[in-house]
Design a protein around this motif. Structure first.
Motif, PDB file in Angstrom:
ATOM      1  N   LEU A 181      -0.072  -1.137   0.276  1.00 49.92           N
ATOM      2  CA  LEU A 181       0.129   0.372   0.034  1.00 49.92           C
ATOM      3  C   LEU A 181       0.953   1.095   0.488  1.00 49.92           C
ATOM      4  O   LEU A 181       1.011   2.033  -0.978  1.00 49.92           O
ATOM      5  CB  LEU A 181      -0.890  -0.087   1.546  1.00 49.92           C
ATOM      6  CG  LEU A 181      -1.975   1.325   1.256  1.00 49.92           C
ATOM      7  CD1 LEU A 181      -2.726   0.984   0.250  1.00 49.92           C
ATOM      8  CD2 LEU A 181      -2.385   1.137   2.776  1.00 49.92           C
ATOM      9  N   ALA A 182       2.026   1.006   0.442  1.00 49.60           N
ATOM     10  CA  ALA A 182       2.956   2.337   0.795  1.00 49.60           C
ATOM     11  C   ALA A 182       3.541   2.865  -0.417  1.00 49.60           C
ATOM     12  O   ALA A 182       3.595   3.633  -0.725  1.00 49.60           O
ATOM     13  CB  ALA A 182       3.831   2.070   1.827  1.00 49.60           C
ATOM     14  N   THR A 183       3.907   1.581  -1.413  1.00 50.31           N
ATOM     15  CA  THR A 183       5.080   1.934  -2.664  1.00 50.31           C
ATOM     16  C   THR A 183       4.142   1.926  -3.691  1.00 50.31           C
ATOM     17  O   THR A 183       4.549   2.354  -4.251  1.00 50.31           O
ATOM     18  CB  THR A 183       5.654   0.873  -2.405  1.00 50.31           C
ATOM     19  OG1 THR A 183       4.608  -0.692  -2.549  1.00 50.31           O
ATOM     20  CG2 THR A 183       6.522   0.517  -1.218  1.00 50.31           C
ATOM     21  N   PHE A 184       2.567   2.066  -3.721  1.00 49.03           N
ATOM     22  CA  PHE A 184       1.698   1.343  -4.810  1.00 49.03           C
ATOM     23  C   PHE A 184       1.789   3.334  -4.470  1.00 49.03           C
ATOM     24  O   PHE A 184       1.816   3.625  -6.308  1.00 49.03           O
ATOM     25  CB  PHE A 184      -0.092   1.569  -4.196  1.00 49.03           C
ATOM     26  CG  PHE A 184      -0.983   1.431  -5.232  1.00 49.03           C
ATOM     27  CD1 PHE A 184      -0.916   0.657  -6.857  1.00 49.03           C
ATOM     28  CD2 PHE A 184      -1.779   2.583  -4.734  1.00 49.03           C
ATOM     29  CE1 PHE A 184      -1.992   0.663  -6.743  1.00 49.03           C
ATOM     30  CE2 PHE A 184      -3.070   2.707  -6.133  1.00 49.03           C
ATOM     31  CZ  PHE A 184      -2.708   2.179  -7.582  1.00 49.03           C
ATOM     32  N   PHE A 185       1.365   3.738  -4.541  1.00 48.26           N
ATOM     33  CA  PHE A 185       1.313   5.554  -5.263  1.00 48.26           C
ATOM     34  C   PHE A 185       2.277   6.339  -4.857  1.00 48.26           C
ATOM     35  O   PHE A 185       2.114   7.219  -6.208  1.00 48.26           O
ATOM     36  CB  PHE A 185       0.824   6.359  -3.406  1.00 48.26           C
ATOM     37  CG  PHE A 185      -0.489   5.629  -2.886  1.00 48.26           C
ATOM     38  CD1 PHE A 185      -1.900   5.894  -3.039  1.00 48.26           C
ATOM     39  CD2 PHE A 185      -0.728   5.256  -1.577  1.00 48.26           C
ATOM     40  CE1 PHE A 185      -3.140   5.588  -3.195  1.00 48.26           C
ATOM     41  CE2 PHE A 185      -2.157   4.397  -1.157  1.00 48.26           C
ATOM     42  CZ  PHE A 185      -2.769   4.838  -1.773  1.00 48.26           C
ATOM     43  N   PRO A 186       3.404   6.186  -4.756  1.00 43.30           N
ATOM     44  CA  PRO A 186       4.430   6.753  -5.253  1.00 43.30           C
ATOM     45  C   PRO A 186       4.501   6.007  -7.078  1.00 43.30           C
ATOM     46  O   PRO A 186       5.423   7.570  -7.632  1.00 43.30           O
ATOM     47  CB  PRO A 186       6.134   6.261  -4.860  1.00 43.30           C
ATOM     48  CG  PRO A 186       5.296   5.888  -3.211  1.00 43.30           C
ATOM     49  CD  PRO A 186       4.252   5.660  -3.580  1.00 43.30           C
ATOM     50  N   VAL A 187       4.809   5.079  -7.322  1.00 39.48           N
ATOM     51  CA  VAL A 187       5.186   4.378  -8.826  1.00 39.48           C
ATOM     52  C   VAL A 187       3.591   5.356 -10.115  1.00 39.48           C
ATOM     53  O   VAL A 187       3.719   5.377 -10.813  1.00 39.48           O
ATOM     54  CB  VAL A 187       4.782   2.946  -8.922  1.00 39.48           C
ATOM     55  CG1 VAL A 187       4.840   2.570 -10.001  1.00 39.48           C
ATOM     56  CG2 VAL A 187       5.804   2.603  -7.879  1.00 39.48           C
ATOM     57  N   TYR A 188       2.918   4.777  -8.510  1.00 43.83           N
ATOM     58  CA  TYR A 188       1.141   5.304  -9.405  1.00 43.83           C
ATOM     59  C   TYR A 188       1.131   6.934 -10.193  1.00 43.83           C
ATOM     60  O   TYR A 188       0.919   7.248 -10.683  1.00 43.83           O
ATOM     61  CB  TYR A 188      -0.021   4.842  -8.263  1.00 43.83           C
ATOM     62  CG  TYR A 188      -1.402   5.861  -9.354  1.00 43.83           C
ATOM     63  CD1 TYR A 188      -2.491   5.110 -10.415  1.00 43.83           C
ATOM     64  CD2 TYR A 188      -2.228   6.650  -8.750  1.00 43.83           C
ATOM     65  CE1 TYR A 188      -3.522   5.681 -10.693  1.00 43.83           C
ATOM     66  CE2 TYR A 188      -3.143   7.337  -8.526  1.00 43.83           C
ATOM     67  CZ  TYR A 188      -3.817   6.505  -9.754  1.00 43.83           C
ATOM     68  OH  TYR A 188      -4.645   7.635 -10.011  1.00 43.83           O
ATOM     69  N   LEU A 189       0.951   7.365  -9.184  1.00 43.39           N
ATOM     70  CA  LEU A 189       1.272   8.631  -9.465  1.00 43.39           C
ATOM     71  C   LEU A 189       2.302   9.815 -10.183  1.00 43.39           C
ATOM     72  O   LEU A 189       2.411  10.062 -11.603  1.00 43.39           O
ATOM     73  CB  LEU A 189       1.402   9.821  -8.375  1.00 43.39           C
ATOM     74  CG  LEU A 189       0.726   9.824  -7.018  1.00 43.39           C
ATOM     75  CD1 LEU A 189       0.974  10.834  -5.741  1.00 43.39           C
ATOM     76  CD2 LEU A 189      -0.670  10.363  -6.987  1.00 43.39           C
ATOM     77  N   ASN A 190       3.859   9.120 -10.646  1.00 47.37           N
ATOM     78  CA  ASN A 190       4.834   8.774 -11.355  1.00 47.37           C
ATOM     79  C   ASN A 190       4.431   9.038 -12.441  1.00 47.37           C
ATOM     80  O   ASN A 190       4.623   9.593 -13.293  1.00 47.37           O
ATOM     81  CB  ASN A 190       5.884   9.099 -10.276  1.00 47.37           C
ATOM     82  CG  ASN A 190       6.238   9.853  -9.176  1.00 47.37           C
ATOM     83  OD1 ASN A 190       7.479  10.866  -9.675  1.00 47.37           O
ATOM     84  ND2 ASN A 190       6.083   9.953  -8.686  1.00 47.37           N
ATOM     85  N   THR A 191       3.735   7.186 -12.708  1.00 48.07           N
ATOM     86  CA  THR A 191       3.608   6.232 -14.452  1.00 48.07           C
ATOM     87  C   THR A 191       2.145   7.924 -14.419  1.00 48.07           C
ATOM     88  O   THR A 191       3.047   7.869 -15.742  1.00 48.07           O
ATOM     89  CB  THR A 191       2.457   5.657 -13.792  1.00 48.07           C
ATOM     90  OG1 THR A 191       4.036   4.712 -12.791  1.00 48.07           O
ATOM     91  CG2 THR A 191       2.619   5.030 -15.420  1.00 48.07           C
ATOM     92  N   LEU A 192       1.467   7.580 -14.111  1.00 45.22           N
ATOM     93  CA  LEU A 192       0.716   9.025 -14.104  1.00 45.22           C
ATOM     94  C   LEU A 192       1.549  10.464 -14.491  1.00 45.22           C
ATOM     95  O   LEU A 192       0.190  10.877 -15.945  1.00 45.22           O
ATOM     96  CB  LEU A 192      -0.479   9.366 -13.057  1.00 45.22           C
ATOM     97  CG  LEU A 192      -1.914   9.962 -13.794  1.00 45.22           C
ATOM     98  CD1 LEU A 192      -3.031   9.571 -14.683  1.00 45.22           C
ATOM     99  CD2 LEU A 192      -2.807  10.421 -12.332  1.00 45.22           C
ATOM    100  N   HIS A 193       2.073  10.911 -13.848  1.00 48.14           N
ATOM    101  CA  HIS A 193       2.183  12.094 -14.550  1.00 48.14           C
ATOM    102  C   HIS A 193       3.155  11.693 -15.493  1.00 48.14           C
ATOM    103  O   HIS A 193       3.248  12.608 -16.504  1.00 48.14           O
ATOM    104  CB  HIS A 193       3.281  12.944 -13.450  1.00 48.14           C
ATOM    105  CG  HIS A 193       4.193  13.680 -13.826  1.00 48.14           C
ATOM    106  ND1 HIS A 193       3.824  14.928 -13.935  1.00 48.14           N
ATOM    107  CD2 HIS A 193       5.444  13.769 -14.572  1.00 48.14           C
ATOM    108  CE1 HIS A 193       4.128  16.120 -14.571  1.00 48.14           C
ATOM    109  NE2 HIS A 193       5.415  15.286 -14.422  1.00 48.14           N
ATOM    110  N   GLY A 194       4.322  10.636 -15.281  1.00 47.05           N
ATOM    111  CA  GLY A 194       4.757  10.508 -16.950  1.00 47.05           C
ATOM    112  C   GLY A 194       3.394   9.970 -18.559  1.00 47.05           C
ATOM    113  O   GLY A 194       4.473  10.618 -18.972  1.00 47.05           O
ATOM    114  N   VAL A 195       3.011   9.578 -18.036  1.00 47.12           N
ATOM    115  CA  VAL A 195       1.615   9.551 -19.251  1.00 47.12           C
ATOM    116  C   VAL A 195       1.047  10.413 -19.891  1.00 47.12           C
ATOM    117  O   VAL A 195       1.092  11.255 -20.562  1.00 47.12           O
ATOM    118  CB  VAL A 195       0.680   8.598 -19.326  1.00 47.12           C
ATOM    119  CG1 VAL A 195      -0.410   8.230 -19.739  1.00 47.12           C
ATOM    120  CG2 VAL A 195       1.422   7.381 -18.774  1.00 47.12           C
TER     121      VAL A 195
END
Length: 280
Positions: free
Chosen positions: A157-171
């Motif tokens: 749960l803690a590692t989900f959000f950094p990857v999610y937010l940065n991937t969303l920003h990258g796309v």
């Protein structure tokens, strides 16, 4: 007079130097390759710490000397206890990062490429992101018990959000003209994702992975604070009961070194996968 002489004379008249005298383009400066430079400040801090302990400025019960911490390391490493706890913590953190980071990447791609999915899911994710892991511990114990599943859940749960937010920003940061050009060339969705979306979002994804690896060990400390009988966090909690401050500091140093190793690994991936970027 040859054609080359005429061309050189015309350049001289126009004020342009001949081709042979044109200076070569300068190469971009790169950062120094010596990795040892990065360790100057940590080494100086440890040396100052040892000096302050040797002259009696620091109480060994409050903050033991580096030599005492190394003695605790040698004692636990020789008995094999340290490696036992370290490998268990490493396994928990790795599984949590794989699950949380993998889901974060998938949902980041989904919400970045689909407006409907973004409208449906992003608000819920942003609300969940603000909930502290400590507040979830009672529910996690009720849901998963005190076994390994609850600990891996908290790390994921803690590692989900950094990857999610940065991937969303990258796309979202990809130039729309590139996607339109892919459509002009007749590329399908899968081919557009492989040739346009993934390479464009990859720098941000790796930034998210870099943050997630650091946060995973913070979440590991929280997860090993309840119902744990092994792991680096348990080792520190057990040392606290016996006032072994040298073992507690050793656990902190291990977390710091693991964070550095994880950062070096991600930087190596960036150099390999993103060769066009200037290394930091």
């Amino acid at each position: 007079m040859t054609q080359l002489d005429v061309s050189q004379q015309s350049r001289a008249v126009a004020g342009t130097p001949p081709a042979a005298q044109t200076p070569a383009p300068r190469r971009p400066r790169t950062a120094p390759s010596g990795e040892w430079v990065r360790w100057i400040v940590p080494v100086l801090l440890v040396a100052g710490w040892q000096l302050a302990s040797s002259v009696g400025w620091l109480n060994p019960r409050v903050l033991p000397a580096p030599s005492a911490v190394f003695g605790a390391f040698w004692e636990l490493a020789r008995s094999g206890e340290l490696w036992h706890h370290f490998l268990i913590s490493l396994q928990r953190a790795s599984l949590g990062v794989l699950v949380g980071g993998g889901l974060g990447f998938l949902f980041g791609i989904l919400n970045g490429t689909s407006r409907a999915a973004n409208v449906l899911l992003d608000t819920s994710f942003q609300m969940l992101r603000t909930i502290p892991n400590l507040a979830l511990i009672p529910l996690v114990i009720l849901w998963f018990g005190i076994g390994e599943s609850g600990k891996i859940f908290l790390i994921a749960l803690a590692t989900f959000f950094p990857v999610y937010l940065n991937t969303l920003h990258g796309v979202r940061s990809i130039d729309p003209r590139l996607t339109e050009m892919a459509g002009v060339y007749g590329l399908g969705r899968a081919e557009t994702f492989r040739r346009v979306t993934l390479p464009g979002a990859l720098p941000s994804v790796l930034v998210g992975v870099r943050y997630a690896l650091g946060i995973s060990w913070l979440a590991l400390v929280v997860s090993e604070s309840f119902g744990a009988s092994s792991g680096i966090g348990f080792l520190a909690m057990d040392a606290r009961e016996f006032f072994r401050t040298d073992v507690i500091v050793l656990a902190i140093v291990i977390y710091a070194l693991i964070g550095k190793v994880a950062d070096v690994i991600v930087r190596g991936l960036e150099r390999r996968l993103l060769p066009w970027q200037v290394p930091a």
